[in-house]
Design a protein around this motif. Structure first.
Motif, mmCIF file in Angstrom:
data_model
loop_
_atom_site.group_PDB
_atom_site.id
_atom_site.type_symbol
_atom_site.label_atom_id
_atom_site.label_comp_id
_atom_site.label_asym_id
_atom_site.label_seq_id
_atom_site.Cartn_x
_atom_site.Cartn_y
_atom_site.Cartn_z
ATOM 1 N N HIS A 444 0.871 7.584 31.436
ATOM 2 C CA HIS A 444 0.902 6.547 30.397
ATOM 3 C C HIS A 444 2.276 5.923 30.196
ATOM 4 O O HIS A 444 2.393 4.758 29.887
ATOM 5 C CB HIS A 444 0.340 7.079 29.063
ATOM 6 C CG HIS A 444 1.189 8.131 28.412
ATOM 7 N ND1 HIS A 444 1.133 9.452 28.765
ATOM 8 C CD2 HIS A 444 2.107 8.050 27.425
ATOM 9 C CE1 HIS A 444 1.978 10.147 28.013
ATOM 10 N NE2 HIS A 444 2.578 9.316 27.195
ATOM 11 N N ASP A 445 3.344 6.713 30.394
ATOM 12 C CA ASP A 445 4.676 6.175 30.130
ATOM 13 C C ASP A 445 5.490 5.952 31.398
ATOM 14 O O ASP A 445 6.719 5.922 31.342
ATOM 15 C CB ASP A 445 5.437 7.112 29.185
ATOM 16 C CG ASP A 445 5.192 6.763 27.723
ATOM 17 O OD1 ASP A 445 4.788 5.616 27.444
ATOM 18 O OD2 ASP A 445 5.401 7.641 26.864
ATOM 19 N N HIS A 473 7.926 -1.168 28.165
ATOM 20 C CA HIS A 473 7.513 -0.085 29.065
ATOM 21 C C HIS A 473 6.003 -0.108 29.328
ATOM 22 O O HIS A 473 5.555 0.302 30.393
ATOM 23 C CB HIS A 473 7.976 1.279 28.554
ATOM 24 C CG HIS A 473 7.102 1.902 27.513
ATOM 25 N ND1 HIS A 473 7.210 1.633 26.182
ATOM 26 C CD2 HIS A 473 6.088 2.794 27.613
ATOM 27 C CE1 HIS A 473 6.312 2.324 25.506
ATOM 28 N NE2 HIS A 473 5.608 3.049 26.343
ATOM 29 N N HIS A 499 -1.742 1.731 25.667
ATOM 30 C CA HIS A 499 -1.688 2.927 24.821
ATOM 31 C C HIS A 499 -0.922 2.726 23.516
ATOM 32 O O HIS A 499 -0.908 3.606 22.667
ATOM 33 C CB HIS A 499 -1.178 4.164 25.591
ATOM 34 C CG HIS A 499 0.283 4.120 25.959
ATOM 35 N ND1 HIS A 499 0.767 3.358 26.990
ATOM 36 C CD2 HIS A 499 1.355 4.758 25.441
ATOM 37 C CE1 HIS A 499 2.070 3.534 27.092
ATOM 38 N NE2 HIS A 499 2.449 4.379 26.150
ATOM 39 N N HIS A 500 -0.285 1.572 23.352
ATOM 40 C CA HIS A 500 0.375 1.299 22.069
ATOM 41 C C HIS A 500 -0.334 0.197 21.273
ATOM 42 O O HIS A 500 0.225 -0.314 20.306
ATOM 43 C CB HIS A 500 1.844 0.929 22.285
ATOM 44 C CG HIS A 500 2.693 2.089 22.713
ATOM 45 N ND1 HIS A 500 3.049 3.103 21.847
ATOM 46 C CD2 HIS A 500 3.227 2.418 23.918
ATOM 47 C CE1 HIS A 500 3.790 4.006 22.503
ATOM 48 N NE2 HIS A 500 3.897 3.603 23.763
ATOM 49 N N ASP A 528 -1.343 11.075 22.628
ATOM 50 C CA ASP A 528 0.087 10.804 22.806
ATOM 51 C C ASP A 528 0.846 10.955 21.490
ATOM 52 O O ASP A 528 1.858 11.651 21.406
ATOM 53 C CB ASP A 528 0.249 9.377 23.362
ATOM 54 C CG ASP A 528 1.692 9.050 23.725
ATOM 55 O OD1 ASP A 528 2.447 9.992 24.036
ATOM 56 O OD2 ASP A 528 2.047 7.854 23.706
ATOM 57 N N ARG A 625 7.539 4.547 20.305
ATOM 58 C CA ARG A 625 8.187 4.818 21.591
ATOM 59 C C ARG A 625 7.179 5.182 22.643
ATOM 60 O O ARG A 625 6.191 5.776 22.352
ATOM 61 C CB ARG A 625 9.198 5.939 21.444
ATOM 62 C CG ARG A 625 10.357 5.434 20.666
ATOM 63 C CD ARG A 625 11.588 6.287 20.869
ATOM 64 N NE ARG A 625 12.640 5.674 20.085
ATOM 65 C CZ ARG A 625 13.904 6.061 20.096
ATOM 66 N NH1 ARG A 625 14.269 7.041 20.852
ATOM 67 N NH2 ARG A 625 14.793 5.438 19.362
#
Ligand SMILES: [Fe+2]
Ligand SMILES: [Fe+2]
Length: 625
Positions: A444-445, A473, A499-500, A528, A625
């Motif tokens: 994911h990151d 990101h 995901h954000h 997350d 983040r």
């Protein structure tokens, strides 16, 4: 017959020897691929194993110093295998260290750390101080590249210990290693420790005589100058920038020249000659670019000077240039390694050298479909899943490496994957989805590869432009996954991109809301945030499970999908009843990863607790983040 064999391999050995030693002596070879082939053939000769080993190691050294690290990696692997078969621990350690150097040079830092870790274990067994010190030094360099400054400092402390026993270590390895420590402290904003380290580095350095030692010393003076500027000793900064310049003038190489100009430009700008300093830095930037040298450090200096001068618009322009550069380099690097990995994985399936990975993948897929008609369905699924896991492996490692700055254990990604997969099961997803989400959510990151340390590790809150960079990101990760040519990577791409996002549409980057957000991304968001809250990060303390769960509950229907939130809360309380140590349970896949294992070994030798060296900052929650 055996006589004939000996004679022919003797000739081959002589041939290899003259070829490799000529290459090393002259620093060039007319035919790199012939040299590679000759080196790879060495383990198959039966003349003089010791000499064969030395020669293959020399060949790796040649490829490393002449800027062909990718070939070096392959030859170093063969050398390791050969040394292993000869049970020669000293040679194995050397081969592993060279493998680390070449891997680091190609930008594959997780691979480099794995190799250094094996090299260390072997060098410790042979009690070779100099070899151990070299490995610690190289390892600390790799750690600095990954933004792991505390660990790099701890490695150098090991070198200081070894220098007590070995004059060679003290003379050759300790000074540049201490200079590297100074750079770490500069990044950690611990200035007095940085100045102490650089003073010691300079005081124990012998006057530089060759190109290599000049380069090291100019670098040290560059760090010295920057540290002195930070403590407002501008006169001292000018003095040390001047020393850097005098040394650089003695070298023909362009690198020390650029390093010295950066020091001079900064010293001038901060000691009152703003315009002179800024124009020197601008000219240095152009020069670095025309020489195709890394311009990142020059850009950082220029941004700093322009900010100091209050010329914020220009500073922003260069900052953006720096970010784009970092992003491009990071993406190209990941794509290169993923491609190499895919090619290697499928090399046995193809007779011709592979240029187009996508084509090979499509061929493999077709073959898998044909097979499906023949084998039992369950077996096909199992095989497909194994294949996907194997294909994603290189990407996974690089994603974990990018995450280390946030979570030095590297286990976060794996726990998020596991938790997401359990939640997917609760949500009634089919087996295929449940499997895929476990692996896909680990990535994911991955987009954090494109985010500079200075922003990612910032202990205080972000200003609006930093936040914007941080938010990039998500898209960087989705882009790099989409371009990776790994089949069935779609879900990972969606997770990385979304995901954000928030249920109420106030997230990023697409600002979509509700069911418009792909299910896998909604699931991963919960896993997350929960994992980030319950663990310590460089910028925040760990929250208790209770506090984290009530935070998540309060965000039900705002940040998170309300139905999934209910399922998640029930899932966590059930898991906590079933497993005394939930983290341990969720981190199973992490412990199976060779990269995480290598990091564990390094910590063991450093005698560090897993997160002992992370800085502690109290900070309000930061879900962004
Ligand atoms: Fe993220
Ligand atoms: Fe995360």
């Amino acid at each position: 017959m055996s006589h004939f064999n000996d004679a022919s391999s003797g000739t081959a050995l002589d041939f290899a020897e003259s070829m490799i030693s000529t290459a090393l002596r002259t620093g060039a070879t007319p035919d790199a691929s012939l040299l590679r082939q000759t080196a790879l053939n060495l383990p198959h000769l039966s003349e003089d194993p010791r000499k064969q080993l030395e020669l293959i190691l020399d060949a790796v050294r040649f490829f490393y110093v002449s800027g062909m690290p990718t070939i070096g990696v392959g030859v170093a692997e063969a050398a390791m295998e050969f040394a292993g078969a000869s049970a020669d621990a000293a040679a194995m350690s050397k081969a592993a260290m060279l493998l680390g150097l070449c891997s680091a040079d190609t930008g594959n830092l997780p691979r480099a750390m794995e190799a250094y870790s094996s090299a260390l274990v072997l060098a410790t067994a042979t009690q070779d101080c100099m070899q151990q010190a070299k490995i610690w030094h190289n390892l600390s360099g790799a750690l600095v590249y990954c933004g792991l400054f505390r660990e790099a400092v701890a490695c150098v402390a090991k070198i200081t210990e070894l220098a007590e026993f070995s004059a060679e270590v003290k003379e050759q390895i300790l000074p540049p290693a201490l200079a590297l420590t100074a750079l770490c402290y500069l990044n950690l904003d611990e200035l007095s420790a940085g100045i102490a380290a650089i003073e010691r580095a300079v005081s124990i350095s012998k006057p530089p005589v060759d190109a290599h030692s000049i380069q090291n010393r100019v670098l040290a003076e560059n760090y010295y100058t920057r540290l002195l500027i930070e403590v407002s000793d501008f006169q001292g900064a000018i003095t040390h920038a001047r020393i850097a310049r005098e040394l650089a003038n003695k070298s023909k190489s362009p690198r020390p020249d650029i390093q010295a100009s950066v020091a001079e430009g900064l010293a001038e700008a901060f000691s009152g000659n703003l315009d002179v300093g800024i124009s020197r830095l601008t000219a240095t930037l152009e020069r670095a670019k025309s020489l195709k040298l890394a311009s990142r450090e020059v850009l950082v200096a220029l941004v700093k000077a322009l900010e100091f001068a209050g010329r914020h618009d220009e500073a922003l322009k260069y900052l953006q240039e720096m970010l784009t550069g970092q992003r491009k380099t990071a993406e190209a690097n990941v794509l290169h390694h993923v491609k190499q990995h895919l090619v290697q994985l499928h090399a046995s399936d193809s007779n011709s050298p592979i240029e187009d990975v996508g084509q090979v993948m499509r061929r493999m897929e077709t073959r898998a479909e044909v097979l499906e008609g023949r084998v039992a369905k369950a077996e096909v699924i199992r095989q497909r899943q194994e294949l996907f896991k194997a294909r994603v492996e290189a990407m996974e490692r690089l994603a974990v490496a990018a995450e280390l700055r946030d979570d030095s254990t590297g286990e976060h990604s794996y726990r998020v994957g596991r938790m997401a997969c359990l939640l997917a099961k609760e949500a009634g997803c089919d087996d295929e989805t449940i499997f895929m989400i476990d692996i896909a959510a680990r990535l994911h990151d991955v987009g954090k590869i494109g985010i500079p340390d200075g922003i990612l590790l910032k202990p205080s809150g972000f200003n609006p432009s930093e936040r914007l960079v941080m938010e990039m990101h998500a898209e960087i990760g989705a882009d790099v996954l989409a371009r990776s040519e790994i089949p069935h990577i779609k879900m990972a791409e969606e997770i990385a991109r979304h995901h954000h996002e928030r249920w109420d549409g106030r997230g990023y980057p697409a600002k979509i809301g509700g069911q418009e957000i792909p299910l896998a991304a909604r699931i991963t968001a919960l896993a997350d945030v929960y994992d980030a809250l319950t663990h310590k990060r460089p910028y925040k303390q760990a929250w208790t499970v209770e506090a984290s769960l009530s935070e998540i509950l309060s965000l039900r229907g705002k940040h998170f999908d309300p139905e999934l939130t209910d399922l998640f809360l029930a899932l966590v309380s059930r898991l906590r009843r079933e497993h005394r140590d939930l983290d341990y349970h969720l981190g199973e896949a992490a412990r199976a990863s060779p990269f995480i294992q290598a990091r564990g070994k390094i910590w063991e030798t450093l005698k560090l607790a897993k997160d002992e060296y992370q800085q502690q900052f109290q900070r309000t929650m930061d879900l962004q983040r």
